[in-house]
Design an enzyme around this catalytic site. Structure first.
Site, PDB file in Angstrom:
ATOM      1  N   THR A   1       0.934  -1.221  -0.036  1.00 56.21           N
ATOM      2  CA  THR A   1      -0.074   0.115   0.163  1.00 56.21           C
ATOM      3  C   THR A   1       1.108   1.110   0.011  1.00 56.21           C
ATOM      4  OG1 THR A   1       0.054  -0.038   2.310  1.00 56.21           O
ATOM      5  CG2 THR A   1      -1.728  -1.413   1.263  1.00 56.21           C
TER       6      THR A   1
ATOM      7  N   GLU B   1      -5.926  -3.813  -0.330  1.00 56.13           N
ATOM      8  CA  GLU B   1      -6.407  -4.828   0.573  1.00 56.13           C
ATOM      9  C   GLU B   1      -7.352  -5.916   0.207  1.00 56.13           C
ATOM     10  OE1 GLU B   1      -5.593  -1.893   1.374  1.00 56.13           O
ATOM     11  OE2 GLU B   1      -4.318  -1.683   3.232  1.00 56.13           O
TER      12      GLU B   1
ATOM     13  N   LYS C   1     -14.502  17.668   9.788  1.00 57.19           N
ATOM     14  CA  LYS C   1     -15.363  17.815  10.909  1.00 57.19           C
ATOM     15  C   LYS C   1     -15.545  19.178  11.231  1.00 57.19           C
ATOM     16  CE  LYS C   1     -17.111  14.457  13.883  1.00 57.19           C
ATOM     17  NZ  LYS C   1     -16.768  13.135  14.844  1.00 57.19           N
TER      18      LYS C   1
ATOM     19  N   TRP D   1     -19.846  16.014   9.774  1.00 57.66           N
ATOM     20  CA  TRP D   1     -18.970  15.617   8.713  1.00 57.66           C
ATOM     21  C   TRP D   1     -19.347  16.399   7.313  1.00 57.66           C
ATOM     22  CZ3 TRP D   1     -18.803   9.584   9.642  1.00 57.66           C
ATOM     23  CH2 TRP D   1     -17.866   9.472  10.798  1.00 57.66           C
TER      24      TRP D   1
HETATM   25  P1  ADP Z   1      -3.459   4.201  -2.012  1.00 55.71           P
HETATM   26  O1  ADP Z   1      -4.387   5.009  -2.371  1.00 55.71           O
HETATM   27  O2  ADP Z   1      -3.029   4.163  -0.570  1.00 55.71           O
HETATM   28  O3  ADP Z   1      -2.459   4.020  -2.800  1.00 55.71           O
HETATM   29  P2  ADP Z   1      -5.195   2.018  -2.710  1.00 55.71           P
HETATM   30  O4  ADP Z   1      -4.967   2.046  -4.174  1.00 55.71           O
HETATM   31  O5  ADP Z   1      -5.202   0.821  -2.177  1.00 55.71           O
HETATM   32  O6  ADP Z   1      -4.148   2.690  -2.094  1.00 55.71           O
HETATM   33  O7  ADP Z   1      -6.415   2.846  -2.364  1.00 55.71           O
HETATM   34  C1  ADP Z   1      -7.298   2.762  -1.871  1.00 55.71           C
HETATM   35  C2  ADP Z   1      -8.318   3.791  -1.545  1.00 55.71           C
HETATM   36  O8  ADP Z   1      -8.754   4.182  -2.547  1.00 55.71           O
HETATM   37  C3  ADP Z   1      -9.715   3.279  -0.763  1.00 55.71           C
HETATM   38  O9  ADP Z   1      -9.309   3.003   0.583  1.00 55.71           O
HETATM   39  C4  ADP Z   1     -10.512   4.567  -0.980  1.00 55.71           C
HETATM   40  O10 ADP Z   1     -10.064   5.684  -0.190  1.00 55.71           O
HETATM   41  C5  ADP Z   1      -9.963   5.025  -2.196  1.00 55.71           C
HETATM   42  N1  ADP Z   1     -11.158   4.500  -3.325  1.00 55.71           N
HETATM   43  C6  ADP Z   1     -10.955   3.612  -4.179  1.00 55.71           C
HETATM   44  N2  ADP Z   1     -11.628   3.602  -5.169  1.00 55.71           N
HETATM   45  C7  ADP Z   1     -12.535   4.804  -4.740  1.00 55.71           C
HETATM   46  C8  ADP Z   1     -13.628   5.110  -5.345  1.00 55.71           C
HETATM   47  N3  ADP Z   1     -14.306   4.590  -6.587  1.00 55.71           N
HETATM   48  N4  ADP Z   1     -14.238   6.278  -4.913  1.00 55.71           N
HETATM   49  C9  ADP Z   1     -13.724   6.787  -3.944  1.00 55.71           C
HETATM   50  N5  ADP Z   1     -12.569   6.572  -3.272  1.00 55.71           N
HETATM   51  C10 ADP Z   1     -11.994   5.428  -3.741  1.00 55.71           C
END
Ligand code: ADP
Length: 545
Positions: A185, A333, A442, A447
């Protein structure tokens, strides 16, 4: 009583064998800089993946060892996806856009034994090589003629390695729970953590991608892979395409609007996937060049994930491209696909406008994934589309812990994983992300959704991109600050923009200030870098108080 059906472990090697036998006509088209498109079939990929597996074995790699890649989208990377996992080693796709210290950290943490890299990354590899303690061999993913000049220790040539093998390897019959690939990640908080996929989770996830209410991948599709293959295990697409027999365009690093448009046109692309910024780039290119995507392209659907799909992007695809957006949510994940906004029977007669509205949500879970919402105290919240809470997930392709137990236990007693996302779920099961917990604003105890504000702002014709962060406020604790990047040659004032937003969000959500910036920072995977923005602008105080 045990039933009497055959048991075959779900293995990644079985996917490429299947594709090579059943989907011989499918094409893998790779675009490399400065070269004509490279074309091959699953038969070629299967043969070369076997040769590669033999070569990797000859380098001393055993089952369970980690093999790193630092590469863009191309056929050699695809061969590594099947060859390395197929022989029982673990493919670790390293994100080359991370800071060099982060790259060194994750390569060492993963104890990569071999590192395969695109020649374009040779300077980076040369710079880091000394720090990468576990790496015994560096392999340039090219032929002898194009080997890099950089001084890299124990440097090998990909085509020499593959060419020296006869491809007669039998894939080992592994336990389907064996680790197959590893992705870190991005570690916006703390060190990056490794998610270790299994053969079984990968195959189940691939099956979902091929279901009608997944991405409906099929042998009639040509996929454009607009997400780098190092992002979340290539979103599972190499596996889903081999399973379904879909053809693929692997565009190298060519993710700018002009390159995508040209490839979509030439290769008759039917489906594509990527983060919103990539699609904004494509749509901007179409607008500035006055192109006619409805005439030029045959793209039926675009899967948008990784960050919220702005309404304006969904609308432009619908109205100007004649293309359906499929909004999806997931994370490293979750393999990543966990929810998809496919319509239901009752949505059959939706107007385009209504369909666009439906795609504001991130969608429903397929079989194999469960989601729920809880409040700050862990109490379950109703699925009424109103209650906002922490999004928890569990299922067949959801992580059970991080590699080498980093971060300790990550599941609660019932096996739920807290995603760190804040969301609602409506009565039909459509989930909508309102924020990441760490990006929440917040205000006076309530929110405000930064995502909703950003998406509304991007609906303004002069706005290219917008980011909303929290700034401190004496009375309300936090208030939203909007940072806006205008479209080239366009002008819009703070007052005009606030007026535009006024009927789109609750009045108390309106940003306290709007700042216009030349550029917005993005993470290695193309998402807004909110942490950096908070560092840069968190101390901002609106002049009007
Ligand atoms: P990182 O962004 O830390 O590189 P990831 O690719 O695993 O790691 O990102 C996952 C995160 O991206 C999710 O927990 C969420 O916050 C955001 N995310 C993924 N898809 C969407 C979506 N369609 N709309 C909003 N947020 C999203």
């Amino acid at each position: 009583m045990i039933g009497l059906m055959q048991h075959h472990p779900l293995l990644i090697s079985s996917l490429i064998d299947h594709a090579a036998k059943v989907h011989q006509g499918a094409e893998i088209v790779s675009h490399m800089p400065g070269a004509p498109a490279h074309r091959c079939s699953y038969v070629d990929v299967a043969r070369r993946a076997r040769q590669l597996a033999q070569a990797v074995k000859a380098l001393g790699i055993r089952e369970g060892d980690r093999v790193g890649t630092m590469a863009w989208n191309g056929y050699r990377h695809l061969e590594l996806f099947f060859g390395v996992s197929g022989m029982g080693a673990v493919l670790h796709t390293v994100n080359p856009r991370l800071f060099p210290e982060q790259i060194a950290y994750i390569v060492n943490h993963a104890e990569n034994q071999v590192l395969f890299f695109d020649v374009g990354f040779a300077p980076l590899v040369a710079m880091l090589a000394k720090q990468l303690n576990s790496v015994r061999h560096f392999v340039a993913m090219t032929d002898r003629e194009h080997m890099p000049d950089e001084a890299i220790p124990n440097l090998l040539c990909y085509e020499d390695l593959v060419g020296a093998q006869d491809g007669t390897l039998e894939w080992p019959v592994l336990d389907e729970r064996s680790a197959s690939s590893l992705c870190y990640t991005s570690g916006t908080t703390g060190n990056p953590k490794g998610v270790l996929y299994t053969h079984r989770s990968t195959l189940l996830h691939a099956s979902l991608a091929c279901m009608t209410d997944g991405m409906a991948m099929s042998a009639r599709d040509m996929l454009f892979m607009a997400s780098p293959m190092f992002h979340v295990n290539a979103w599972g697409m190499p596996y889903a395409c081999a399973l379904s027999g879909a053809s693929m365009v692997l565009p190298g690093s060519g993710l700018d609007g002009a390159s995508i448009y040209a490839a979509m046109k030439t290769e008759r692309v039917t489906v594509a996937l990527g983060v919103p910024t990539v699609w904004m780039g494509l749509q901007q290119h179409v607008a500035t060049q006055g192109l006619k995507p409805r005439e030029d392209l045959c793209i039926e659907r675009v899967l948008i994930g990784g960050a919220a799909a702005p309404r304006a992007v969904v609308e432009t695809f619908a109205n100007e491209f004649g293309t359906r957006v499929l909004h999806a949510w997931g994370m490293t994940e979750t393999s990543p696909l966990a929810t998809l906004a496919n319509p239901l029977r009752k949505h059959r007669d939706l107007t385009t406008e209504q369909y666009v509205t439906l795609q504001a949500k991130q969608g429903r879970v397929p079989y194999g994934v469960q989601i729920k919402l809880v409040d700050d105290h862990g109490k379950e919240l109703p699925h009424d589309g109103q209650a906002v809470g922490h999004l928890l997930v569990r299922g067949h392709w959801i992580a059970s812990g991080y590699f080498r137990a980093e971060g300790g236990a990550i599941l609660d007693e019932e096996g739920w994983f807290d995603t760190g996302d804040i969301a609602t779920i409506d009565a039909d099961g459509y989930m909508q992300i309102t924020d990441r917990a760490k990006d929440l604003i917040k205000s006076g105890g309530e929110w405000i959704s930064s995502i909703a504000l950003e998406n509304a702002a991007v609906g303004h014709p002069c706005v290219a991109e917008a980011a909303v962060i929290a700034i401190a406020h004496d009375k309300w604790q936090e208030r939203p600050l909007m940072l806006v990047m205008r479209r080239p040659g366009k002008d819009v004032s703070k007052e005009e923009l606030l007026g535009f937003l006024a009927d789109k969000v609750a009045s108390w959500w309106l940003p306290d200030d709007v700042l216009f910036v030349e550029e917005l920072p993005h993470t290695a995977t193309g998402k807004l870098q909110k942490m950096k923005l908070r560092q840069m602008y968190g101390g901002h105080r609106p002049s009007s108080g």
